[in-house]
Motif scaffolding. Structure first.
Motif, short mmCIF file in Angstrom:
data_model
loop_
_atom_site.label_atom_id
_atom_site.label_comp_id
_atom_site.label_asym_id
_atom_site.label_seq_id
_atom_site.Cartn_x
_atom_site.Cartn_y
_atom_site.Cartn_z
N GLU A 85 0.83 -1.20 0.00
CA GLU A 85 0.00 0.00 0.00
C GLU A 85 0.86 1.25 0.00
OE1 GLU A 85 -3.48 2.25 0.06
OE2 GLU A 85 -3.19 0.11 -0.28
N PHE A 86 1.95 1.22 0.75
CA PHE A 86 2.87 2.35 0.79
C PHE A 86 3.50 2.58 -0.59
CE2 PHE A 86 6.99 4.32 1.41
CZ PHE A 86 6.72 5.34 2.32
N GLN A 87 3.89 1.49 -1.23
CA GLN A 87 4.50 1.61 -2.56
C GLN A 87 3.50 2.16 -3.58
OE1 GLN A 87 5.93 -2.34 -3.32
NE2 GLN A 87 7.63 -2.17 -1.87
N ARG A 88 2.23 1.72 -3.47
CA ARG A 88 1.21 2.25 -4.38
C ARG A 88 1.01 3.74 -4.16
NH1 ARG A 88 -1.43 -2.87 -3.76
NH2 ARG A 88 -2.52 -2.15 -1.89
N ALA A 89 1.05 4.16 -2.89
CA ALA A 89 0.90 5.59 -2.60
C ALA A 89 2.05 6.40 -3.20
CB ALA A 89 0.83 5.81 -1.09
N SER A 128 3.81 10.06 -7.75
CA SER A 128 4.79 10.31 -8.81
C SER A 128 4.17 10.17 -10.20
CB SER A 128 5.97 9.35 -8.67
OG SER A 128 5.54 8.00 -8.79
N SER A 129 3.32 9.16 -10.43
CA SER A 129 2.75 8.95 -11.76
C SER A 129 1.36 8.32 -11.63
CB SER A 129 3.67 8.05 -12.59
OG SER A 129 3.94 6.84 -11.89
N GLY A 188 8.25 11.82 -13.90
CA GLY A 188 7.15 10.93 -13.57
C GLY A 188 6.21 10.65 -14.71
N ARG A 189 6.62 10.90 -15.95
CA ARG A 189 5.74 10.63 -17.06
C ARG A 189 5.63 9.13 -17.29
NH1 ARG A 189 7.67 15.11 -21.57
NH2 ARG A 189 6.80 16.94 -20.55
N VAL A 190 4.44 8.71 -17.65
CA VAL A 190 4.20 7.29 -17.91
C VAL A 190 3.69 7.16 -19.33
CG1 VAL A 190 2.91 5.24 -17.24
CG2 VAL A 190 3.65 6.87 -15.52
N PRO A 191 4.44 6.54 -20.25
CA PRO A 191 3.99 6.41 -21.63
C PRO A 191 2.67 5.66 -21.70
CG PRO A 191 6.31 5.79 -21.39
CD PRO A 191 5.75 5.93 -20.02
N ARG A 192 1.76 6.14 -22.54
CA ARG A 192 0.48 5.51 -22.74
C ARG A 192 0.19 5.47 -24.23
NH1 ARG A 192 -2.74 4.94 -18.52
NH2 ARG A 192 -4.59 4.98 -19.82
#
Length: 334
Positions: free
Chosen positions: A118-122, A127-128, A323-327
């Motif tokens: 849960e911490f990692q998801r937060a 960030s992204s 923090g960009r996430v390619p989509r």
């Protein structure tokens, strides 16, 4: 008072009326007995700065897993560090373990597993957040259909509820609280005013306040889901537009349990939806459709513009460099 005398006097104290703060003060020496001096300082800080402000007012005998999880999520949402959360939870475990030994609780509700994920998801959310959105309308329809299939009564309304929450970026409890009068069909705007939540005594309705009271624009896909319902409720402005089986109100917890949500999202490859609704999907799709930053801030309950900019498509002039996430593609447009 010595440790042994406190133990001997425990049976003479009415722990059923003690709050967690009062119990912790009374049984502190027993709870931290054997703790290394080096560990004492962070444990005391966690107890004083996080545990007590969050849940110190709750009766010890009413402590349960839901209460602990709510506090844990608040600490994570407040951007506490990993070690800070760990120490705060650890001292809570010790105090409630003492409550188990004293016979106040049958089991220790603070012994929770999976909170590190849960911490990692937060961290990922901050960030992204675009990476936590569904990839497109096809994935949303597949999720909605699968949830209906897994529901015990095959209630089709669960699918529409999930679709509407995704297209509007709102919570399931807010969808449950939606009345016909809350939508202005002239501007296709939803004034979010109510929400339904689960409580120990059942379901309860609350009036949204502060940032939660906001205006959400309805895109064409969301309009299609409410148009027929608005027509049917034209003479009943207080009518709920979305309900569970037997036209009953629902909450996020009710929907998750009725549709086997946790199993379904994992099976479809959306494990990040285990503890989150579809707000990331809604905000990402709104950003992809070209809605302005001010509108996104309103829907997202007015966080900082810097946080909302992370929902903007990669390459956008206002999008952050980090923090960009390619989509793939340009995102859903309905």
């Amino acid at each position: 008072m010595t440790f042994d005398s406190v133990c001997r006097s425990s049976s003479a104290v009415d722990t059923h009326t003690m709050s967690l703060a009062e119990y912790g003060e009374w049984r502190w020496s027993a709870a931290i007995h054997g703790l290394e001096p080096l560990t004492m300082s962070p444990y005391q800080a966690g107890w004083r700065l996080r545990v007590l402000p969050s849940i110190g007012h709750i009766l010890v005998r009413k402590m349960n897993r839901r209460t602990v999880n709510r506090a844990l999520h608040c600490w994570i949402a407040d951007e506490c560090g990993l070690s800070t959360v760990k120490n705060s939870l650890a001292v809570l475990v010790r105090v409630l373990e003492q409550a188990v030994r004293d016979g106040v609780l049958d089991a220790n509700p603070a012994r929770v597993a999976g909170w590190q994920q849960e911490f990692q998801r937060a961290q990922l959310e901050r960030s992204s957040p675009r990476s936590l959105a569904l990839p497109g309308p096809e994935a949303l329809d597949r999720l909605a259909a699968t949830l209906v299939e897994h529901s015990f009564d095959g209630h089709e309304g669960w699918g529409d509820i999930v679709r509407f929450a995704a297209w509007t970026g709102t919570r399931f409890g807010e969808v449950s609280g939606l009345r016909a009068q809350d939508i202005d069909p002239a501007t296709w705007t939803w004034q979010v005013r109510h929400r339904t939540v689960s409580e120990p005594g059942g379901l309860a309705d609350y009036v949204c306040r502060g940032r939660s009271l906001r205006a959400v624009p309805l895109r064409p896909a969301a309009r299609m889901l409410v148009a027929g319902r608005l027509e049917a409720a034209r003479h009943a402005p207080q009518e709920r537009l979305f309900t569970g089986p037997s036209r009953r109100r629902f909450s996020t917890a009710v929907l998750r349990e009725a549709t086997d949500w946790d199993e379904v999202v994992v099976g479809l490859g959306h494990a990040y939806l285990l503890r989150h609704d579809l707000r990331y999907t809604g905000l990402t799709w709104m950003a992809d459709a070209g809605l302005g930053l001010s509108v996104l801030c309103e829907v997202a309950e007015r966080p900082s513009p810097e946080a909302v900019r992370r929902y903007l498509p990669p390459g956008s002039a206002a999008a952050p460099a980090a923090g960009r996430v390619p989509r793939p593609g340009s995102g859903p447009r309905p």
